[in-house]
Design a protein around this motif. Structure first.
Motif, mmCIF file in Angstrom:
data_model
loop_
_atom_site.group_PDB
_atom_site.id
_atom_site.type_symbol
_atom_site.label_atom_id
_atom_site.label_comp_id
_atom_site.label_asym_id
_atom_site.label_seq_id
_atom_site.Cartn_x
_atom_site.Cartn_y
_atom_site.Cartn_z
ATOM 1 N N SER A 239 -7.018 4.128 -8.124
ATOM 2 C CA SER A 239 -7.602 4.713 -6.924
ATOM 3 C C SER A 239 -6.527 4.991 -5.875
ATOM 4 C CB SER A 239 -8.659 3.768 -6.366
ATOM 5 O OG SER A 239 -9.212 4.301 -5.205
ATOM 6 N N ALA A 240 -5.609 4.048 -5.742
ATOM 7 C CA ALA A 240 -4.577 4.202 -4.718
ATOM 8 C C ALA A 240 -3.700 5.422 -4.966
ATOM 9 C CB ALA A 240 -3.727 2.944 -4.626
ATOM 10 N N VAL A 241 -3.396 5.690 -6.230
ATOM 11 C CA VAL A 241 -2.500 6.814 -6.498
ATOM 12 C C VAL A 241 -3.240 8.091 -6.823
ATOM 13 C CG1 VAL A 241 -0.640 5.327 -7.293
ATOM 14 C CG2 VAL A 241 -2.218 6.308 -8.960
ATOM 15 N N ALA A 242 -4.493 7.971 -7.287
ATOM 16 C CA ALA A 242 -5.150 9.162 -7.838
ATOM 17 C C ALA A 242 -6.207 9.754 -6.943
ATOM 18 C CB ALA A 242 -5.767 8.832 -9.193
ATOM 19 N N ALA A 243 -6.809 8.953 -6.043
ATOM 20 C CA ALA A 243 -7.933 9.472 -5.271
ATOM 21 C C ALA A 243 -7.515 10.664 -4.431
ATOM 22 C CB ALA A 243 -8.514 8.379 -4.396
ATOM 23 N N GLY A 244 -8.295 11.709 -4.503
ATOM 24 C CA GLY A 244 -8.042 12.882 -3.671
ATOM 25 C C GLY A 244 -6.968 13.794 -4.205
#
Lengths: 367, 607
Positions: free
Chosen positions: A31-36
């Protein structure tokens, strides 16, 4: 071949919880690297998953021998740790203004992480031989003080204030656990206060600023206080149930600093809210209590002190990291065990768990 | 080797471990409580700050409406203007990129550096290097696009006055909204920095032309870069305004009057539509876009020929002999003359101790009304004026629409002056002298009229007495070509019908026909082959003609030369077009104003 009691006394609960945390860590890292992102760079996630695998193997390796071997080799282990720290200062890679990494071929390791363990082993070995119910006197504490001071100053030189502080806290925790004579305690307290004062003058400006802005984040809302404020907004805006997986806007829009390492808890808390975060903290607490339970049931001094030391190490990292992202503590760059990205940190934590499991399963074997 | 624990020792350890457990539980309780505080107690507050810091409102500017002439020819539209900008973050290596940019575009390297230096804080936002670059530069930048990282061209809509200074006075121009306008309530959606119409159509119909601003909620990241659109409200383009102006006639007027200072109004006598409204010298509204330079502004203001003034509605001139139309009507209506009444003109009229001169020193001999109009005999009208009296004459002038604004909705219009006894008392505090009535009767006393008033007057005479309010707005269409119903205050009303006898108007008309077509008419130059033209010349003295003073033939300096008037109408195939022309210091109505009027009428009627 294998003693049946070894299996019987294996702490499956601790093992399972650590496994669970590793999974949570990888998912949150994703989530930290991939979200958005349209084309997320999931390289870090794969790397972390591999580190998890390696970590479990290391953990298994750590239970294959009797932990009492550590006592026997304590001096050597300690010297090796100090040696690595010296190597860092001489050959280490400089990144972000500090020299913390040793590059060994394709991988980089952070010896200061491992040093925390070597100090625990060394102090456990020392204290276990002379523990007495009335506690230690100042004179008896000089030796452990030196054991602690050498790596401490080497780490401060890098500089890595967070790890140095953890080292100090671990050493202090173990020492307090084995008890200090009343009179000595007063002397030491006074001395520590003085040392703290002196240390203040050795701090780099950005470190001083961090402590100052911790005391008053509004002092510099766009500069050093910015991280704390953004992190609090991220956590707070998660509210009761969170924004949902991959929906943390503070994270997506890069308002969070160091979102995959030091501030990973903020990413988690924003997505999963109070319920999720409280569960996570609960899991951490159960792990710590399991670790102390092993110490409680252990029958030999070295084992008790070793497991208390190791548990203290895990505890302080959790407490400081979560405390710092919630604005309870200065931002000192301490990773969150099992969750933050980083091989050295993860491996060290796995070694810790391995040691705890080792002590736990061998509590009836007394030679 | 190991010191094994005795039972008591184990108990000692166990106690200590239990204390540690207590401490640990307390520590986690602190974390849990803090979490509760942040996420539950203060969660609402943090949620809104997280929403606020990521959401920005960007406005979408509407397209301003286009202004067309009566035939649908665009007079004012919008054109894309290209701004050259650079985003430093993307322009790496910056120095290199700027060097190339200055090579390709022939811009001074130091200039670019200076602009960038003064905008140093905008690392993530584009810095505008040059506004409104031409097509050529645009092409060069596009060609070298891949060689110029971080260099971008953004398009902005810019007002375009297609025919430059032609019609500038009624079209107007745009300028940044000022404080008074902002707080006036007439510009409800406007914000500081917006451009609104300052004069003319742009101002009067601003509320239609303006359109409605749209907006877009965007989510931005920590660097202010737009991540996605959340909500878009499209801008509503402004309405298109169609004028009654005929561009061909307007352009012809500008051409005819170039180099002159004056005004001309062409009006459709059957409905009051303004076909052309010329005021010279003019200005170019395009130079007001993006702020006019101080030098240019001062030049416009200091020019003695007042280019910024719309002389057609704001220029006030003595009507001179064109006023004789009013005096003639008044005389006939009051019964002091009829069509056969004659007066003898010896070249002057003695009244009291003064001799009031006729423009023709040798005199016109015995003249009736028709001849007096045709030859513009002053003495005849002195007699008429004397018999009517100044106040009665003023009543007729007012019925004819003089002395008050015509009501054309185009910004401030002057009223002119129609003197009465009361007016003089209020104005100067002195009583009216009977002798002062004489020059008033020939439009040369205190009288002042505007070109549009005179145009409306002749149009009314032309159509037999129906006085229309002059209009310049034909219709307003929405951007999707639907007619927008005009609010009441913009609807044209017929002002009034002349309460005059038809035959009296016919008598005056025949006199005005004689002016053009009669053998001794003053404006024979205004004849147009195949058209019936009626008119009246006027030569307005700038300095008083003194009794007894020798009518020296020596040249007057230009600014003392009289103003030249000509009012006229022409009829063709059921069309009736009226016009008024004034040429400042044009010397004689027949010489300089009449040919212009002729060309204008011809231009519209003879296609």
């Amino acid at each position: 071949m294998i003693d049946r009691r070894l299996i019987e006394n294996f702490d499956w609960g601790l093992f399972a919880l650590v496994l669970l945390l590793c999974v949570v860590g990888v998912v949150t890292l994703y989530s930290a690297v991939a979200a958005g992102e349209k084309n997320p760079d999931t390289g870090l996630v794969v790397k972390q998953a591999i580190w998890c695998g390696i970590g479990f193997m290391v953990m298994m390796a750590m239970i294959c021998f009797d932990y009492k071997e550590l006592d026997r080799w304590a001096n050597l282990i300690y010297v090796a740790g100090v040696f690595l720290l010296i190597c860092v200062l001489v050959y280490g890679k400089v990144a972000g203004g500090s020299q913390r990494w040793l590059v060994l071929g394709p991988i980089s390791i952070q010896p200061s992480e491992l040093t925390k363990l070597t100090i625990i082993v060394m102090l456990s070995s020392y204290y276990s031989k002379m523990v007495k119910s009335e506690g230690f006197s100042v004179r008896e504490l000089i030796q452990p003080l030196i054991y602690t001071a050498i790596p401490f100053f080497l780490i401060v030189r890098q500089p890595d204030l967070g790890t140095a502080m953890i080292v100090l806290l671990i050493a202090a925790s173990i020492t307090v656990f084995v008890k200090i004579e009343k009179g000595s305690l007063i002397v030491i307290s006074g001395f520590s206060a003085l040392a703290g004062l002196i240390l203040w003058f050795f701090l780099k400006d950005y470190q001083k600023l961090r402590i100052k802005t911790f005391l008053n984040p509004d002092l510099d809302p766009l500069g050093a206080g910015y991280h704390i404020i953004q992190s609090k907004i991220a956590i707070g805006s998660g509210m009761l149930t969170g924004k949902g997986f991959l929906e943390g806007s503070q994270n997506i829009l890069s308002f969070l600093p160091e979102q995959h390492t030091d501030f990973i808890f903020s990413v988690f808390a924003e997505e999963w809210g109070f319920i999720g975060s409280l569960l996570l903290i609960g899991v951490f607490m159960v792990i710590i209590i399991r670790g102390l339970n092993i110490a409680y049931k252990c029958k030999d001094s070295f084992g008790v002190i070793l497991s208390v030391g190791v548990t203290a190490m895990i505890f302080w990292q959790i407490f400081i990291n979560i405390g710092m992202v919630m604005g309870l503590m200065p931002v000192v760059g301490v990773t969150l065990p099992f969750i933050s990205y980083g091989g050295s940190s993860l491996i060290t934590m796995m070694v810790c768990v391995g040691i705890l499991l080792n002590v736990g399963m061998r509590r009836f074997i007394i030679d | 080797m190991h010191k094994y624990l005795k039972n008591t020792d184990t108990e000692w350890y166990k106690q200590r471990v239990v204390s540690v457990v207590c401490i640990v539980i307390a520590a986690f309780a602190v974390l849990g409580l803090r979490l509760f505080y942040l996420q539950v107690l203060e969660g609402e507050k943090y949620r809104s700050s997280s929403d606020n810091q990521k959401i920005r409102k960007h406005s979408i500017e509407p397209q301003r409406g286009v202004i067309f002439d009566r035939n649908g020819l665009p007079l004012v539209n919008n054109r894309p203007s290209f701004n050259l900008s650079i985003t430093l973050k993307d322009a790496k290596p910056v120095k290199n990129t700027i060097k190339k940019l200055s090579d390709y575009l022939n811009l001074a390297y130091d200039n670019i550096i200076n602009i960038i230096e003064s905008n140093k804080d905008l690392a993530y936002n584009p810095i505008i290097l040059k506004k409104d670059i031409g097509r050529k530069m645009l092409a060069v930048v596009e060609t070298h696009k891949f060689d110029l990282p971080g260099v971008a061209i953004d398009v902005q809509s810019r007002r375009n006055y297609i025919f430059g200074d032609c019609g500038a006075h009624f079209l107007g121009y745009l300028g940044e909204i000022n404080n008074t306008e902002l707080h006036s309530g007439d510009y409800p959606d406007c914000r500081p920095g917006d451009h609104v119409g300052k004069i003319g159509i742009e101002k009067e119909y601003d509320r239609f032309l303006r359109g409605e601003r749209g907006g877009r909620l965007v989510e931005v990241n920590v660097k202010g870069q737009i991540m996605r659109n959340l909500q878009v409200v499209e801008a509503q383009p402004g309405d298109n305004v169609f004028l009654t102006i005929d561009h061909r006639t307007q352009a012809r007027g500008m051409e005819l009057m170039s180099g002159l200072s004056g005004a001309a109004v062409v009006i459709d006598a059957l409905n009051g539509h303004i076909l052309a409204m010329v005021s010279t010298p003019s200005f170019n509204p395009n130079s007001f876009i993006g702020g006019i330079s101080n030098r240019e502004w001062n030049e416009l203001l200091l020019n003695p020929n007042r280019p910024m003034e719309n002389k057609a509605i704001r220029g006030q001139y003595p009507p001179a002999s064109t006023y004789k139309i009013v005096t003639a009507i008044a005389g006939l209506e009051e019964g002091v003359i009829d069509k056969d009444t004659t007066f003898y003109c010896p070249g002057f009229l003695r009244y009291g101790d003064r001799a009031f001169r006729c423009w023709k020193r040798t005199g016109h001999g015995s003249v009736d009304l028709k001849a007096a109009l045709a030859e513009s005999c002053d003495v005849f009208f002195y007699h008429v004026g004397m018999r009517i009296g100044v106040d009665k004459l003023a009543d007729y002038a007012k019925i004819c629409g003089l002395g008050s604004p015509t009501g054309i909705r185009m910004g401030r219009e002057e009223s002119g002056v129609i003197p009465t006894e009361r007016w003089k008392r209020l104005r100067f505090g002195t009583p009216w002298h009977k002798g002062e009535t004489l020059p008033v009767a020939i439009g040369q006393g205190y009288n002042l009229t505007t070109p549009i008033q005179m145009a409306v007057l002749v149009a009314t005479v032309a159509n037999g007495g129906r006085m229309f309010e002059p209009v310049i707005l034909k219709k307003i269409e929405t951007a999707s070509h639907k007619i927008r119903p005009l609010p009441d205050d913009l609807k044209q009303k017929e002002i009034r019908k002349f309460p005059f006898k038809k035959e009296n108007l016919e008598i005056v008309k025949s006199g005005l026909w004689e002016v053009i077509n009669g053998p001794s008419g003053t404006a024979r130059r205004a004849r147009i082959e195949g058209l019936d033209v009626y008119g009246k010349t006027g030569t307005a003295q700038v300095v008083g003609r003194k009794t007894g003073e020798k009518d020296s033939d020596k040249e007057l300096p230009d600014h003392f030369k009289p103003h030249a008037w000509f009012v006229a109408w022409a009829e063709n195939e059921g069309k009736k077009i009226a016009c008024s022309v004034i040429v400042e210091h044009g010397e004689s109505g027949s010489g300089s104003a009449a040919p212009i009027a002729r060309e204008l009428l011809k231009c519209y009627l003879k296609r």
